[in-house]
Design an enzyme around this catalytic site. Structure first.
Site, PDB file in Angstrom:
ATOM      1  N   GLN A  33      44.194  47.577  34.532  1.00 51.62           N
ATOM      2  CA  GLN A  33      44.524  46.271  35.102  1.00 51.62           C
ATOM      3  C   GLN A  33      45.926  46.248  35.699  1.00 51.62           C
ATOM      4  O   GLN A  33      46.624  45.236  35.645  1.00 51.62           O
ATOM      5  CB  GLN A  33      44.346  45.153  34.068  1.00 51.62           C
ATOM      6  CG  GLN A  33      42.875  44.911  33.732  1.00 51.62           C
ATOM      7  CD  GLN A  33      42.634  43.603  32.996  1.00 51.62           C
ATOM      8  OE1 GLN A  33      43.503  43.108  32.284  1.00 51.62           O
ATOM      9  NE2 GLN A  33      41.438  43.058  33.154  1.00 51.62           N
ATOM     10  N   MET A  53      31.054  24.482  61.020  1.00 55.71           N
ATOM     11  CA  MET A  53      31.905  24.809  62.153  1.00 55.71           C
ATOM     12  C   MET A  53      31.466  26.116  62.806  1.00 55.71           C
ATOM     13  O   MET A  53      31.522  26.262  64.035  1.00 55.71           O
ATOM     14  CB  MET A  53      33.367  24.881  61.724  1.00 55.71           C
ATOM     15  CG  MET A  53      34.343  25.013  62.885  1.00 55.71           C
ATOM     16  SD  MET A  53      34.299  23.612  64.034  1.00 55.71           S
ATOM     17  CE  MET A  53      35.416  22.470  63.211  1.00 55.71           C
TER      18      MET A  53
END
Length: 627
Positions: A159, A524
């Site tokens: 991580q 859109m």
């Protein structure tokens, strides 16, 4: 469904006390953002032995942070132990992107610094989009991330991600804390940088071993930011030259950007406009900075702006830009933008001046000081008899306003008009509410058909155009302004990106209201496919109409909210009224609207503002000789 009760909304006494704010403004909808002191000097503290994590939390308390949005994880976990006993309220979100947008919405609504927390690696990288969003829209935000322990940095540890390097282009500044002793100073500097000058996001990355180390906490720290001295007061010579041009211009326009809101300069803007009689246009980021209903307001300029605003800028002989940045969505094709205009550009960020458009009178300074000094200088000009009659200019602009008002056609197939829904929402809810929009057609309709009469009542993702912004930003705004009604106007596409934060709202007692403008498509994108891709609708049908997947009412109920649906015009008012009656739980309304509605007016991307279309196949008739 059973409405959540206060007992099921997971309010602890500690959180309730932290949420109580004795400094809440009498009228939170119009309050000027709080100014952050240059050197935080609240709650002086004698030296105390704590861990780095304890120092972090104590620093947040000393900076008067009342709420943070975040998710714990391995690297940041040491910070969550002292946070458990802190007066700082922590809101556990469902995704780090939600934490970032919530911090942004909180900051935009309150004028304070928004704070979000994430762990290392994927936790930190999930903040990249909201950090970029805050950077583009100049929002004061501090993102605190855990990092793997110092010996693991650079080893591709579990991580690990170089979040400092990743976010370098999209932060105002960022820090990698090297030792626990630095934490108070770094936090104080981060908040100062985020909130002063041109606001922006600042990242503070802290390795796990630094959080675990023993250190001494004392407050206030000494800031060490050599070279960082934002220019607040403009140069007098430039102000006088701007005033001279304003007095002589025959076709001037005040081009107002979001910087006017950031500076708390809206009262001064109105005085300047009324003193000079100059027309005003407000960008998407500046809606509410000047009342929509004011006679001098031409509306919003740009790609989906009013005809009067677009042509006012295009044919101006003087543009006074205040806290705006000549964005491509405003200028259209840059080399054809306002060809005859002299430009006065005032901005607190000198890097913006002249970046996109040549500037004749550059003014570096805070918009409030600039406007106040312009008022004084213009008053001197007028006292000396130097002013121009703008009657002809207003005659031409008023003619355009009358011939090309904002409007819409009812759908031919009898479906519900999205413009009607949004217009009625604004009229019923009123100007004191905060409206938060996602990105797309619904965002443009919300900017066009809701009247913004007061500052800080319109929040949206303007620069980055982030789908998924609305729900978490509305959550943050409601946390910051608990006594203000907060509506999110979202699309069915945007809503599906971050609607899991409604679970956060339900559990934390944050009663936002969501109007989903459900046209079954990525609206859109579909509009562009209609206009520019021969109606080849590739991958824009979301299935929320034909399959009702997901069913937004059932989804709302599953997330602990009240779910409502409206499919015809006769039910719009009573559905909105029903939502307004519910104040103890989040509400989601699924407005099922027609799929073919389009946003007009429109300047197609990459074209000149001279090519604005009032409607499909309708170009405004504009007499060049009159101008």
């Amino acid at each position: 469904m059973t409405r959540p009760t206060p007992e099921t909304l997971a309010h602890s006494a500690r959180r309730a006390r932290a949420a109580a704010d004795p400094t809440v403004d009498v009228d939170p909808a119009v309050a000027r953002p709080a100014a952050t002191p240059a050197v935080p000097a609240v709650r002086p503290s004698a030296p105390d032995q704590v861990t780095g994590a304890g120092s972090l939390v104590r620093s947040l308390e000393a900076l008067d942070v009342d709420v943070v949005f975040g998710i714990p994880g391995g690297a940041i976990l040491p910070a969550y132990d002292p946070l458990y006993d802190s007066t700082v309220r922590h809101i556990l979100v469902r995704h780090e992107q939600g934490a970032g947008h919530a911090a942004t919405g909180y900051a935009q609504a309150t004028g304070k610094v928004g704070v979000c927390i994430a762990t290392s690696g994927p936790g930190a990288t999930n903040l990249v989009t909201p950090i970029a969003d805050a950077y583009m829209d100049s929002v004061a935000m501090v993102a605190i991330t855990g990092q793997v322990a110092s010996p693991l940095i650079g080893t591709d540890g579990f991580q690990e991600a170089d979040i400092q390097g990743i976010t370098l282009p999209i932060t105002k500044h960022n820090f990698l804390v090297q030792n626990a002793e630095e934490i108070p100073q770094v936090l104080a500097e981060a908040f100062h940088l985020a909130s002063s000058g041109r606001p922006g996001p600042v990242l503070v990355d802290i390795p796990k071993d630094v959080l675990q180390a023993q250190t001494t906490f004392a407050w206030p720290p000494t800031l060490d930011l050599p070279g960082y001295r934002p220019t607040l007061h403009p140069h007098g010579k430039q102000i006088r030259e701007a005033a001279r041009l304003m007095a002589a211009a025959r076709r001037p326009v005040l081009y107002v950007g979001g910087g006017v809101l950031k500076a708390g300069a809206t009262d001064g803007l109105r005085r300047l406009a009324e003193l000079t009689g100059i027309p005003v246009v407000t960008t998407l980021m500046a809606l509410g900075a000047f009342p929509d209903s004011h006679q001098q307001h031409l509306g919003m300029p740009g790609m989906h702006g009013t005809v009067a605003a677009v042509y006012g800028l295009q044919k101006a002989d003087l543009i006074i830009a205040l806290g705006a940045r000549f964005d491509d969505r405003v200028t259209g094709k840059l080399d054809s933008f306002a060809p005859d205009a002299t430009v006065v550009h005032a901005d607190i960020d000198p890097a913006e001046i002249g970046k996109n458009r040549h500037v004749d009178v550059p003014i570096v300074g805070d918009a409030k000081h600039v406007i106040d000094e312009l008022i004084a200088a213009v008053t001197v000009e007028r006292s000396a008899g130097r002013s121009t009659d703008l009657g002809d200019w207003w005659t031409q602009l008023d003619d355009l306003r009358n011939r090309y008002p904002l409007g819409y056609d009812e759908p031919a197939d009898g479906t519900l008009s999205p413009q009607y829904v949004i217009k009625r929402l604004g009229e019923i809810v009123g100007p004191d509410a905060i409206f938060v929009a996602g990105v797309g057609q619904h965002q443009m309709w919300a900017s066009q058909f809701i009247s913004y009469e007061k500052p800080y009542t319109w929040l949206n993702s303007g620069g980055l155009g982030t789908m998924g912004y609305a729900v978490p930003a509305a959550m943050g705004a409601k946390v910051g302004k608990p006594d203000t009604v907060v509506w999110a106007v979202d699309g069915d596409g945007c809503f599906q990106m971050t609607n899991q934060e409604l679970a956060t709202c339900a559990l934390e007692g944050i009663p936002v209201k969501i109007a989903v403008i459900n046209n079954g498509n990525l609206g859109m994108v579909r509009q562009w496919q209609t206009l520019f891709y021969n109606e080849r609708y590739s991958n824009t049908d979301l299935g929320t109409h034909k399959h009702r997947i997901p069913d937004f009412v059932k989804l709302a109920e599953a997330l602990g909210c009240i779910g409502l649906r409206c499919e015809n015009a006769d039910d719009v008012d009573k559905t909105i009224a029903a939502a307004m009656e519910i104040n103890d739980a989040p509400v989601v309304i699924d407005f099922v609207v027609g799929k073919d509605a389009m946003v007009w007016p429109m300047v197609a991307a990459g074209t000149s503002n001279d090519e604005i279309m009032f409607a499909r196949g309708v170009r405004p008739v504009f007499d060049e000789d009159d101008i």
